[in-house]
Design a protein around this motif. Structure first.
Motif, PDB file in Angstrom:
ATOM      1  N   ASP A  78       0.834  -1.203   0.000  1.00 33.01           N
ATOM      2  CA  ASP A  78       0.000   0.000   0.000  1.00 33.01           C
ATOM      3  C   ASP A  78       0.866   1.251   0.000  1.00 33.01           C
ATOM      4  O   ASP A  78       0.571   2.224  -0.715  1.00 33.01           O
ATOM      5  N   LYS A  81       2.372   1.699  -3.390  1.00 36.27           N
ATOM      6  CA  LYS A  81       1.340   2.057  -4.369  1.00 36.27           C
ATOM      7  C   LYS A  81       0.987   3.535  -4.258  1.00 36.27           C
ATOM      8  O   LYS A  81       0.785   4.211  -5.284  1.00 36.27           O
ATOM      9  N   ARG A  82       0.910   4.018  -3.043  1.00 40.65           N
ATOM     10  CA  ARG A  82       0.649   5.449  -2.866  1.00 40.65           C
ATOM     11  C   ARG A  82       1.795   6.284  -3.425  1.00 40.65           C
ATOM     12  O   ARG A  82       1.568   7.331  -4.063  1.00 40.65           O
ATOM     13  N   LYS A  83       3.001   5.837  -3.191  1.00 36.69           N
ATOM     14  CA  LYS A  83       4.171   6.580  -3.659  1.00 36.69           C
ATOM     15  C   LYS A  83       4.246   6.601  -5.175  1.00 36.69           C
ATOM     16  O   LYS A  83       4.584   7.632  -5.787  1.00 36.69           O
ATOM     17  N   GLY A 153      -6.892   2.835  -4.883  1.00 39.03           N
ATOM     18  CA  GLY A 153      -7.075   3.127  -3.463  1.00 39.03           C
ATOM     19  C   GLY A 153      -6.580   2.010  -2.573  1.00 39.03           C
ATOM     20  O   GLY A 153      -5.553   1.373  -2.833  1.00 39.03           O
ATOM     21  N   ASN A 154      -7.327   1.759  -1.504  1.00 43.68           N
ATOM     22  CA  ASN A 154      -6.946   0.726  -0.546  1.00 43.68           C
ATOM     23  C   ASN A 154      -7.509  -0.649  -0.893  1.00 43.68           C
ATOM     24  O   ASN A 154      -7.313  -1.606  -0.146  1.00 43.68           O
TER      25      ASN A 154
END
Length: 592
Positions: A78, A81-83, A153-154
């Protein structure tokens, strides 16, 4: 035989069947519906079972103890993925390589016929990452696939974490007889479609993708993981695939048996198993579960990544973790043990013949083959009873309304996508809205065309003319419903329930306004609308009329999109065959 060979007796039998045709049809129609709904009653269903000792749940020791590690990997995934602002390809490659897998990537792109409501762009592109664990004790001719889509997203982070933990654990085992492929696909079904087409060297949807650099053996089975929360109370088994295809029933039996053994709560259609089948509440619960499966199968879309595997004759299902039942909890370790035994059992699995079934509960099933046979018998009976009416078909009388009705269907199939740019230029709507509204406009305009087709004939329409047309239309409908039931029984059943009553009884001598209203309310478009509201009620999420209408428009756009992207057959079937057939009966009502 003597009864049929004697002309006098044959004529008497024909007159009797003709005279009793209407009550016989009504009784058969009502009996079929009652019989079908009665199948949700547990004593009328077949119990799931293991046909071989090798399929039993006592033959394997479930091993997996890396649940905490899976959750840790999910959090790490996660963060990356955000980065990366999307799928962290480089991190996934390194993570799989660190676990001893042969790792490869695949890039793909797909131009959408119109922007998806969720994406709002024409071009979708991404990369798939997959690692292959080679079989240590076999010639590597067969393979299994474990896949987890990288969702925005999550969503589904826990599934990717579990997939990586399983890859690490599986790498330490030496008894695998099949290659195991661990796949993380981007953009859900689009990425999965690109990977499957690349793996099988096909291109049936116009997808652009890079060739796969690494391959395993022939894929025997696949399991898609959808785990979006840290707390999972039950595992929902998703079976419905593209065009109503279902996996072999052994897969369902196997999963349910191991859920029972490991103490995991297994649901189907998101509903718990009930034991009070002899009560009204128990029957209602089973009927709701069965009808949910009917509606989901009838729509023809793939309800998970597993649904695209079924096209290639690969048995597959999706496991979706849900958090709806407070008194239960299934941890990542238990889910990992389930996946582990699923892969182990593929060594011994000999598929049964049960590919066509409904599941009112997770431990009972209904064979669709019996339903299909009864449907075909009903169609043959309908055709026979109609053929008893004396007629002398005229080619022009029948051909003109048939051709015009089908040309209207062709316009409904082709024009919505091709006219979207023109619609956007002249009206303040988006491309998606333009496609849907154009389809509705063509559908509505078709109501004004066929009922005047007899004016193109020489002279006015005759009494014999509409009878010939009705005979043709009824035979056409009988064959159409029979063939549809063979491909997708649920769709054939829903169409038969709505179309048969009005089409069998329609004549030009009936009250025009009342019959026209009845025909419109039982037309294919309104059938879809009813299914939207019924589906929302069954999933216990009722909607208002306005919300239902918006969902109806979304279903139309999604049906057109699924046909263009994945080859779903529901939209062309409705546009090119069902709607023109209905228009032929509409023409009969307004016959002059």
């Amino acid at each position: 035989m003597g009864l049929l060979s004697d002309p006098n007796r044959r004529k008497a039998l024909t007159n009797l069947l003709t005279r009793l045709n209407t009550p016989i049809c009504i009784v058969c129609y009502l009996a079929a519906i009652v019989w079908f709904m009665g199948l949700a009653f547990e004593p009328f269903t077949l119990r799931t079972y293991m046909s071989e000792n090798a399929m039993g749940s006592t033959m394997v020791e479930e091993r997996f103890s890396s649940g905490e590690r899976a959750l840790s990997l999910a959090k790490e995934f996660d963060a990356h993925k955000r980065k990366a602002g999307g799928m962290p390809v480089e991190w996934l490659v390194k993570a799989m390589q660190a676990r001893g897998l042969e790792v490869f990537t695949q890039s793909f792109s797909r131009k959408l016929p119109f922007p998806d409501e969720n994406k709002e762009r024409y071009m979708v592109g991404g990369r798939n990452v997959y690692g292959i664990l080679r079989a240590a004790r076999a010639p590597r001719t067969e393979a299994l696939v474990i896949t987890a889509p990288c969702s925005p997203g999550n969503s589904n982070n826990q599934a990717v974490g579990l997939l990586l933990a399983l890859a690490q654990y599986f790498r330490n085992q030496i008894y695998w007889a099949k290659d195991i492929i661990f796949l993380v696909n981007e953009h859900d079904l689009i990425g999965m479609q690109a990977w499957l087409e690349g793996y099988h060297h096909t291109n049936i949807t116009g997808m652009e993708y890079s060739p796969l650099q690494g391959r395993a053996g022939s894929i025997q089975a696949a399991l898609a993981l959808e785990l979006s929360g840290d707390v999972i109370t039950s595992l929902d088994l998703i079976l419905e695939g593209l065009n109503g295809q279902l996996p072999n029933l052994d897969l369902t039996n196997l999963f349910y048996a191991f859920c029972q053994k490991l103490g995991a709560l297994c649901t189907i259609q998101g509903k718990l198993q009930r034991n009070d089948w002899d009560t009204a509440e128990g029957y209602t619960h089973a009927a709701q579960t069965m009808m949910l499966m009917v509606l989901k199968q009838a729509c023809g879309r793939s309800w998970g990544d597993h649904g695209l595997f079924l096209r290639y004759h690969i048995e597959a299902a999706s496991i979706r973790g849900i958090n709806s039942f407070r008194h239960y909890k299934t941890d990542a370790t238990t889910i990992g043990r389930l996946v582990f035994v699923f892969c182990i059992k593929q060594w011994y699995k000999h598929h049964s013949v049960y590919f066509f079934s409904f599941c009112p509960t997770v431990k009972c099933y209904i064979m669709e083959v019996e339903l299909i046979c009864r449907c075909r018998c009903s169609c043959i009976t309908l055709a026979f009873s109609v053929s008893l009416q004396p007629s002398s078909p005229g080619m022009l009388t029948v051909l003109t309304p048939v051709v015009i009705s089908h040309l209207t269907g062709v316009a409904l199939y082709l024009l919505p996508v091709h006219l979207q740019e023109m619609a956007v230029e002249h009206f303040p709507v988006s491309e998606t809205e333009a496609v849907v509204l154009t389809a509705i406009a063509i559908y509505t305009a078709g109501l004004a065309l066929p009922h005047n087709t007899q004016r193109l004939l020489s002279g006015e329409g005759t009494e014999q003319g509409w009878k010939v047309l009705k005979l043709t239309a009824l035979l056409y409908l009988a064959v159409l419903l029979g063939c549809t039931a063979l491909i997708n029984f649920s769709l054939g059943f829903i169409l038969a329930v709505t179309l048969v009553p009005i089409t069998a009884s329609i004549t030009p001598h009936m009250p025009k306004a009342l019959c026209a209203l009845a025909m419109v309310l039982l037309s294919p478009a309104f059938t879809i609308l009813y299914c939207v509201f019924i589906y929302q009620e069954l999933i216990e999420a009722p909607v208002s009329v306005g919300e239902g209408w918006m969902l109806f428009l979304s279903v139309i756009s999604q049906g057109i999109l699924d046909h263009a992207l994945y080859g779903s057959l529901v939209y062309p079937l409705l546009a090119l065959f069902i709607y023109p057939c209905w228009l032929m009966f509409w023409n009969i009502l307004f016959w002059n």
